[in-house]
Design a protein around this motif. Structure first.
Motif, PDB file in Angstrom:
ATOM      1  N   ARG A 223       0.658  -1.167   0.353  1.00 37.14           N
ATOM      2  CA  ARG A 223       0.141   0.412  -0.318  1.00 37.14           C
ATOM      3  C   ARG A 223       0.438   1.395  -0.453  1.00 37.14           C
ATOM      4  NH1 ARG A 223      -4.889   0.584   0.924  1.00 37.14           N
ATOM      5  NH2 ARG A 223      -5.574   2.011   1.998  1.00 37.14           N
ATOM      6  N   GLU A 226       2.026   1.570  -3.339  1.00 35.97           N
ATOM      7  CA  GLU A 226       0.862   1.887  -4.196  1.00 35.97           C
ATOM      8  C   GLU A 226      -0.002   3.405  -3.848  1.00 35.97           C
ATOM      9  OE1 GLU A 226      -2.111  -0.764  -3.045  1.00 35.97           O
ATOM     10  OE2 GLU A 226      -1.389  -2.346  -4.166  1.00 35.97           O
ATOM     11  N   PHE A 227       0.403   3.867  -3.091  1.00 30.54           N
ATOM     12  CA  PHE A 227       0.596   5.064  -2.604  1.00 30.54           C
ATOM     13  C   PHE A 227       0.942   6.005  -4.107  1.00 30.54           C
ATOM     14  CE2 PHE A 227       1.193   9.483  -0.911  1.00 30.54           C
ATOM     15  CZ  PHE A 227       0.189   9.882  -0.669  1.00 30.54           C
ATOM     16  N   TYR A 246      -4.531   8.330   3.874  1.00 26.75           N
ATOM     17  CA  TYR A 246      -4.527   6.677   3.230  1.00 26.75           C
ATOM     18  C   TYR A 246      -4.453   5.965   4.623  1.00 26.75           C
ATOM     19  CZ  TYR A 246      -1.875   3.707   0.649  1.00 26.75           C
ATOM     20  OH  TYR A 246      -2.262   2.830  -0.924  1.00 26.75           O
ATOM     21  N   LEU A 248      -3.297   2.475   6.422  1.00 29.18           N
ATOM     22  CA  LEU A 248      -2.193   1.285   6.569  1.00 29.18           C
ATOM     23  C   LEU A 248      -2.145   0.410   7.802  1.00 29.18           C
ATOM     24  CD1 LEU A 248       0.937   3.230   6.324  1.00 29.18           C
ATOM     25  CD2 LEU A 248       0.130   2.527   4.184  1.00 29.18           C
ATOM     26  N   ASP A 254      -9.286  -7.543   6.405  1.00 30.83           N
ATOM     27  CA  ASP A 254      -7.598  -7.619   6.174  1.00 30.83           C
ATOM     28  C   ASP A 254      -7.263  -8.893   6.939  1.00 30.83           C
ATOM     29  OD1 ASP A 254      -7.570  -5.090   4.378  1.00 30.83           O
ATOM     30  OD2 ASP A 254      -7.895  -4.221   5.596  1.00 30.83           O
TER      31      ASP A 254
END
Length: 277
Positions: A223, A226-227, A246, A248, A254
């Motif tokens: 992630r 991906e950010f 965002y 994390l 999850d």
């Protein structure tokens, strides 16, 4: 650069992009919560940070070779870079690249003094470290017994008056490494050094989360990358705003997915790979 009062610091080195991008995403979250923060990243890839309101302290190959004791203990690079960051500050709040704030951590500076530091947490005595007893390994004039408590250095708040203590800690790291054969001498020696001569340490108690276990990193690491794939071309203020939102950390869904994948991996007779926990 001349010393200023308060500095947030990171250390990022090596070929794994996640360490550098993790430091940068953490810094962007920090800038949302503390817009006027002065942030310095000690790094061997300063180009990653150049477009951002973040200063860099470039690490050379010669420094990394020296601080790693000729590649015998690579966490010595972190310890050496911490010393260089502290030379630029009166009070330093350091975070590992897998730590990130979810609130304003600047109140931590008020808890730093020449005689008091904070670290992430106290892990207690290390089971392998009694091997140090009788080996005459010292930090300054203090001879290690191996029964000293281990402080985790993922977060460190320290005053510039403790430069000598960090240098004494650095001087003992290789001997501790070669006797104990562990990766922890950097944080062990720093914790001992900052606990001597009337100094004290406490846990940080700051609004900082982490992804420093295998399971957390397996989720957060992709992630992080991906950010920047999704946001790296946007204006800096837009990236800071996006970083603040965002996620994390793992939701219950999850966690369920990771456990499901792990169960499948363990039940597969043809697979030798085990999913992280």
């Amino acid at each position: 650069m001349a010393p200023t009062t308060d500095i947030f610091g990171y250390v990022a080195y090596g070929d794994n992009e996640l360490y550098h991008r993790g430091a940068l995403l953490s810094a962007l979250k920090l800038l949302h919560h503390c817009p006027f923060a002065r942030i310095i990243v000690a790094t061997d890839k300063p180009e990653i940070f150049q477009p951002y309101p973040v200063e860099t302290l470039p690490l050379t190959d010669e420094q990394k070779e020296q601080w790693s004791f000729n590649q015998r203990y690579h966490f010595g690079i972190k310890a050496g870079a911490l010393i260089e960051l502290l030379r630029l500050a009166n009070r330093l709040v350091f975070m590992d690249t897998d730590m990130y704030p979810f609130g304003d951590p600047s109140k931590g500076f008020d808890r730093i003094s020449p005689t008091h530091s904070f670290m992430r947490l106290c892990e207690g005595p290390h089971s392998h470290y009694p091997a140090l007893n009788g080996k005459n390994v010292s930090i300054g004039d203090y001879v290690l017994t191996g029964r000293e408590p281990m402080w985790n250095s993922g977060i460190l708040g320290v005053h510039r008056d403790n430069l000598d203590a960090l240098q004494e800690a650095f001087g003992a790291m290789l001997a501790v490494r070669e006797i104990t054969l562990t990766d922890a001498p950097e944080q062990f020696c720093i914790g001992v050094a900052l606990s001597r001569k009337g100094r004290t340490i406490s846990s940080h108690r700051l609004p900082i989360k982490n992804y420093n276990t295998r399971g957390k990193k397996a989720f957060a690491g992709p992630r992080v990358l991906e950010f920047f794939s999704a946001n790296g071309a946007r204006a800096i203020d837009q990236q800071i705003a996006a970083a603040a939102r965002y996620r994390l950390w793992r939701t219950p869904v999850d966690l369920w997915r990771q456990r499901h994948i792990r169960r499948l991996a363990y039940s597969s007779p043809s697979s030798d790979n085990k999913a992280p926990t």
